[in-house]
Write an enzyme that holds these catalytic residues in place. Sequence first.
Site, PDB file in Angstrom:
ATOM      1  N   TYR A 125       0.827  -1.208   0.000  1.00 39.03           N
ATOM      2  CA  TYR A 125       0.000   0.000   0.000  1.00 39.03           C
ATOM      3  C   TYR A 125       0.866   1.264   0.000  1.00 39.03           C
ATOM      4  O   TYR A 125       1.701   1.474   0.896  1.00 39.03           O
ATOM      5  CB  TYR A 125      -0.957   0.024   1.209  1.00 39.03           C
ATOM      6  N   HIS A 178       0.188 -12.001   1.033  1.00 42.02           N
ATOM      7  CA  HIS A 178      -0.869 -11.178   0.425  1.00 42.02           C
ATOM      8  C   HIS A 178      -1.714 -11.972  -0.578  1.00 42.02           C
ATOM      9  O   HIS A 178      -2.915 -11.805  -0.650  1.00 42.02           O
ATOM     10  CB  HIS A 178      -0.239  -9.953  -0.246  1.00 42.02           C
TER      11      HIS A 178
HETATM   12  N1  LIG Z   1      -5.806  -8.585   1.239  1.00 41.26           N
HETATM   13  C1  LIG Z   1      -6.164  -7.947   0.152  1.00 41.26           C
HETATM   14  O1  LIG Z   1      -5.871  -8.354  -0.982  1.00 41.26           O
HETATM   15  C2  LIG Z   1      -6.975  -6.687   0.287  1.00 41.26           C
HETATM   16  C3  LIG Z   1      -7.641  -6.154  -0.830  1.00 41.26           C
HETATM   17  C4  LIG Z   1      -8.416  -5.014  -0.644  1.00 41.26           C
HETATM   18  C5  LIG Z   1      -8.501  -4.418   0.601  1.00 41.26           C
HETATM   19  N2  LIG Z   1      -7.803  -4.935   1.673  1.00 41.26           N
HETATM   20  C6  LIG Z   1      -7.852  -4.306   3.020  1.00 41.26           C
HETATM   21  O2  LIG Z   1      -9.204  -4.065   3.382  1.00 41.26           O
HETATM   22  C7  LIG Z   1      -9.380  -2.665   3.628  1.00 41.26           C
HETATM   23  C8  LIG Z   1     -10.793  -2.234   3.260  1.00 41.26           C
HETATM   24  O3  LIG Z   1     -11.067  -2.482   1.896  1.00 41.26           O
HETATM   25  P1  LIG Z   1     -11.091  -1.330   0.773  1.00 41.26           P
HETATM   26  O4  LIG Z   1     -10.285  -0.165   1.206  1.00 41.26           O
HETATM   27  O5  LIG Z   1     -10.709  -2.005  -0.492  1.00 41.26           O
HETATM   28  O6  LIG Z   1     -12.626  -0.969   0.622  1.00 41.26           O
HETATM   29  P2  LIG Z   1     -13.823  -0.552   1.601  1.00 41.26           P
HETATM   30  O7  LIG Z   1     -13.386  -0.471   3.006  1.00 41.26           O
HETATM   31  O8  LIG Z   1     -14.962  -1.427   1.239  1.00 41.26           O
HETATM   32  O9  LIG Z   1     -14.159   0.888   1.059  1.00 41.26           O
HETATM   33  C9  LIG Z   1     -13.326   2.006   1.228  1.00 41.26           C
HETATM   34  C10 LIG Z   1     -13.988   3.207   0.546  1.00 41.26           C
HETATM   35  O10 LIG Z   1     -15.236   3.470   1.182  1.00 41.26           O
HETATM   36  C11 LIG Z   1     -15.269   4.817   1.634  1.00 41.26           C
HETATM   37  N3  LIG Z   1     -15.972   4.877   2.920  1.00 41.26           N
HETATM   38  C12 LIG Z   1     -15.576   4.370   4.119  1.00 41.26           C
HETATM   39  N4  LIG Z   1     -16.508   4.600   5.048  1.00 41.26           N
HETATM   40  C13 LIG Z   1     -17.512   5.273   4.439  1.00 41.26           C
HETATM   41  C14 LIG Z   1     -18.738   5.801   4.878  1.00 41.26           C
HETATM   42  N5  LIG Z   1     -19.143   5.658   6.134  1.00 41.26           N
HETATM   43  N6  LIG Z   1     -19.526   6.441   3.976  1.00 41.26           N
HETATM   44  C15 LIG Z   1     -19.130   6.577   2.692  1.00 41.26           C
HETATM   45  N7  LIG Z   1     -17.979   6.100   2.215  1.00 41.26           N
HETATM   46  C16 LIG Z   1     -17.176   5.452   3.080  1.00 41.26           C
HETATM   47  C17 LIG Z   1     -13.842   5.254   1.753  1.00 41.26           C
HETATM   48  O11 LIG Z   1     -13.793   6.637   1.496  1.00 41.26           O
HETATM   49  P3  LIG Z   1     -12.808   7.613   2.348  1.00 41.26           P
HETATM   50  O12 LIG Z   1     -11.441   7.111   2.098  1.00 41.26           O
HETATM   51  O13 LIG Z   1     -13.116   8.942   1.751  1.00 41.26           O
HETATM   52  O14 LIG Z   1     -13.233   7.504   3.777  1.00 41.26           O
HETATM   53  C18 LIG Z   1     -13.167   4.456   0.641  1.00 41.26           C
HETATM   54  O15 LIG Z   1     -13.309   5.137  -0.597  1.00 41.26           O
HETATM   55  C19 LIG Z   1      -8.295  -2.023   2.772  1.00 41.26           C
HETATM   56  O16 LIG Z   1      -8.076  -0.680   3.090  1.00 41.26           O
HETATM   57  C20 LIG Z   1      -7.135  -2.962   3.038  1.00 41.26           C
HETATM   58  O17 LIG Z   1      -6.571  -2.685   4.301  1.00 41.26           O
HETATM   59  C21 LIG Z   1      -7.076  -6.085   1.525  1.00 41.26           C
END
Ligand SMILES: NC(=O)c1ccc[n+]([C@@H]2O[C@H](COP(=O)([O-])OP(=O)(O)OC[C@H]3O[C@@H](n4cnc5c(N)ncnc54)[C@H](OP(=O)(O)O)[C@@H]3O)[C@@H](O)[C@H]2O)c1
Length: 282
Positions: free
Chosen positions: A58, A116
Amino acid sequence: MAAAHIPTTTLPSGAKMPTFGLGTWRMGESARRRADEVAALRHGLDLGITLIDTAEMYGDGEAERIVADAVGTHRTEVFIVSKVLPENSSRRDTIAACERSLKRLQTDRIDLYLLHWRGSPPLSETLEAFQALMKAGKILHWGVSNFDLGEMEDIARVRGGDTCATNQVLYNLARRGIEFDLMPWCRERGIPIMAYSPIEQGRLLNHTTLREVAKRHEATPAQVALAWLTRQKGVITIPKAGSKAHVDEDLAALELGLTRDDLATLDRAFPPPKKAQALDML
Ligand SMILES: NC(=O)c1ccc[n+]([C@@H]2O[C@H](COP(=O)([O-])OP(=O)(O)OC[C@H]3O[C@@H](n4cnc5c(N)ncnc54)[C@H](OP(=O)(O)O)[C@@H]3O)[C@@H](O)[C@H]2O)c1
């Protein structure tokens, strides 16, 4: 605000881990957003959100530096998850990657260190590295990410593979494929699932059914998507929130009790799988 009560889940080792934390993907990619990202994670910590998920990938390492800045002197209270990239997952390179992550995180240990996704180095090598890192106290637990059922079976066959602490996978209302086989397999072995992209990176926010259920509770669609996950035993949820307001909103999802009617409505809009599906990945 008083510190939130965040339930814990038990890892196969018997150690406990919070079931709700904050993700950091896309953090560290913009100098302009950096201060807000540090502030959002720190705000989460102030509210009692002590689980942070990050990865060497990241922001090309910058997300781990942001985590270090947010954690500051509170290291003992925080449960840090980080990940090694598959191209770094040979025995020697895993250890070197972990050392680099430890430096960026400004800590002497990572609570949970994940592969990962599966790469070409043999799993036995990655596991040997994880075991060496555990012995040295540099990681406290190890696990995997984006492993489908067959891959979980493969790792279980590797020497020491039965100590895998978690599988972090894409799981949300719109991605329920794991409920058919992967999730039951993990449940049977007491391996918690870490659900990533719990609100489908924002794409679930405008869904009519989520809006409808949210309206019943004076909540938001994001909170419904999160509450649907946080109510499940053995599931850890890690939304990414880049602002304090989103942290507050996401944390409040823990207070949202979905009724049987709500769950039935959600099941009709997002039906559970009827047959095996390949694991989705983002
Ligand atoms: N292991 C893997 O391969 C893998 C893959 C993907 C993700 N991950 C992990 O999982 C975490 C979460 O997944 P993700 O970041 O992909 O997606 P997510 O958590 O489903 O969505 C994040 C998005 O939603 C927005 N958001 C958050 N809270 C909100 C709310 N209350 N209202 C409106 N919008 C909101 C955020 O905007 P803002 O930033 O503006 O708050 C961001 O754009 C990642 O950050 C990472 O640590 C792991």
